[in-house]
Scaffold this active site. Structure first.
Site, PDB file in Angstrom:
ATOM      1  N   GLU A  60       0.822  -1.210   0.000  1.00  0.00           N
ATOM      2  CA  GLU A  60       0.000   0.000   0.000  1.00  0.00           C
ATOM      3  C   GLU A  60       0.855   1.258   0.000  1.00  0.00           C
ATOM      4  O   GLU A  60       0.590   2.203  -0.765  1.00  0.00           O
ATOM      5  CB  GLU A  60      -0.936  -0.006   1.211  1.00  0.00           C
ATOM      6  N   HIS A  63       2.569   1.796  -3.337  1.00  0.00           N
ATOM      7  CA  HIS A  63       1.612   2.283  -4.338  1.00  0.00           C
ATOM      8  C   HIS A  63       1.388   3.786  -4.173  1.00  0.00           C
ATOM      9  O   HIS A  63       1.360   4.533  -5.159  1.00  0.00           O
ATOM     10  CB  HIS A  63       0.296   1.521  -4.193  1.00  0.00           C
ATOM     11  N   HIS A 125     -12.407   2.797  -9.829  1.00  0.00           N
ATOM     12  CA  HIS A 125     -11.052   3.275  -9.567  1.00  0.00           C
ATOM     13  C   HIS A 125     -10.088   2.887 -10.680  1.00  0.00           C
ATOM     14  O   HIS A 125      -9.330   3.726 -11.196  1.00  0.00           O
ATOM     15  CB  HIS A 125     -10.585   2.721  -8.213  1.00  0.00           C
ATOM     16  N   HIS A 217     -19.533 -10.688 -16.626  1.00  0.00           N
ATOM     17  CA  HIS A 217     -18.251 -10.227 -17.165  1.00  0.00           C
ATOM     18  C   HIS A 217     -17.810 -11.112 -18.329  1.00  0.00           C
ATOM     19  O   HIS A 217     -17.346 -10.611 -19.369  1.00  0.00           O
ATOM     20  CB  HIS A 217     -17.192 -10.232 -16.064  1.00  0.00           C
ATOM     21  N   HIS A 279      -3.250 -10.036 -16.761  1.00  0.00           N
ATOM     22  CA  HIS A 279      -4.608  -9.762 -17.218  1.00  0.00           C
ATOM     23  C   HIS A 279      -4.886  -8.259 -17.190  1.00  0.00           C
ATOM     24  O   HIS A 279      -5.424  -7.690 -18.148  1.00  0.00           O
ATOM     25  CB  HIS A 279      -5.585 -10.504 -16.305  1.00  0.00           C
TER      26      HIS A 279
END
Length: 307
Positions: A60, A63, A125, A217, A279
């Site tokens: 975290e 990032h 996001h 999806h 991905h």
């Protein structure tokens, strides 16, 4: 006159940095490290520099650090390109989009840490970051004079391909959102098989919301795949004399094939982290390429009006 080589290196660094933000955000979500710094922002667990380092804190905090550094570099790139390349039609808009959506994704991330957000909001996001990445990527392509090398300034795109290009790019954003929703609702492994949720009973009704999200999806991806296959067939058939169109759609279809394979492997490998990040990487590159094709549509419209 070729653009400054230092600007080119800086554009590459900003683009790679924006890609790291995208992958870093995906890594935070996939490792459930979103609260690694607690309910604290911009500090981490009450300190500017975390005192206790755990895997979640490291992911975290890294990032956040990358986001801060890259944000400054993108601001610098925006100002630099505005000053030196402002005469090119798309430059100012792309710079604005890059900064606006970068700030927007940072604020959503901060809101999640401080107050928490619903899964359907959090799924935005990644998509918001994706727009910023696409804008930076297109800026870099302009800096590297890709348009001149592939004679993209002189493209003429028919009405049919124009419509499909814009529509499939918008639809790709929906596909990205459904994929992010799968991730944020922890629906990634709710269906143990592929391509159906349960291959032994392929047409059985779904049991819960999570299976609907996962299979929704997959259906969105199937439509996307077929649509891109048709567009590529049309481009190969009708645009052999325009290299940027011809090869652009071939590359796009190649990436979507790899994207589908990666999505399958995410399920079959039980959410292997490397496969999951691949991905995310592939859809980021594909969306950036589709946005470039939309920019070519705008070029074509301009050329048609001014020929």
């Amino acid at each position: 006159m070729q653009h400054n080589r230092y600007m080119k290196w800086f554009a590459v660094a900003a683009t790679v940095g924006m890609l790291l933000i995208l992958l870093g955000g995906a890594l935070v979500t996939k490792t459930d490290s979103g609260l690694g710094c607690g309910r604290n922002w911009p500090d981490c667990n009450g300190s500017l520099i975390p005192k206790e380092i755990t895997p979640a804190v490291l992911i975290e905090f890294s990032h956040r650090l990358v986001t801060g550094v890259v944000s400054i570099s993108i601001l610098a790139l925006t100002i630099w390109t505005w000053r030196k390349l402002g005469h090119i039609r798309e430059v100012k808009l792309l710079g604005f989009l890059a900064m606006f959506f970068l700030i927007a994704q940072a604020l959503i991330g901060a809101a999640q840490v401080l107050w928490g957000q619903g899964d359907f909001i959090l799924a935005l996001h990644f998509g918001i970051s994706l727009i910023s990445f696409a804008a930076v990527l297109l800026l870099s392509m302009i800096v590297f004079e890709v348009d001149r090398k592939f004679d993209a300034d002189n493209v003429f795109i028919g009405k049919k391909l124009r419509w499909h290009t814009i529509a499939v790019t918008i639809y790709s954003y929906l596909v990205v959102y459904t994929g992010a929703l799968v991730r944020h609702t922890d629906s990634s492994l709710i269906c143990p098989d592929w391509p159906f949720c349960y291959n032994d009973t392929p047409f059985a009704s779904f049991n819960n919301m999570y299976e609907w999200i996962q299979m929704g999806h997959r259906l969105a991806v199937l439509i996307f795949f077929i649509w891109l296959a048709y567009i590529t067939w049309h481009a190969v058939k009708e645009y052999k004399n325009q290299r940027v169109i011809y090869y652009g759609w071939i590359i796009a279809f190649t990436i979507v094939i790899l994207q589908v394979i990666a999505g399958m492997l995410v399920v079959l490998t039980k959410l292997n982290l490397i496969v999951a990040l691949l991905h995310s990487l592939l859809i980021s590159i594909l969306f950036g390429l589709l946005c470039y094709m939309v920019m070519l549509v705008a070029r074509s419209n301009y050329n048609e009006k001014n020929k």
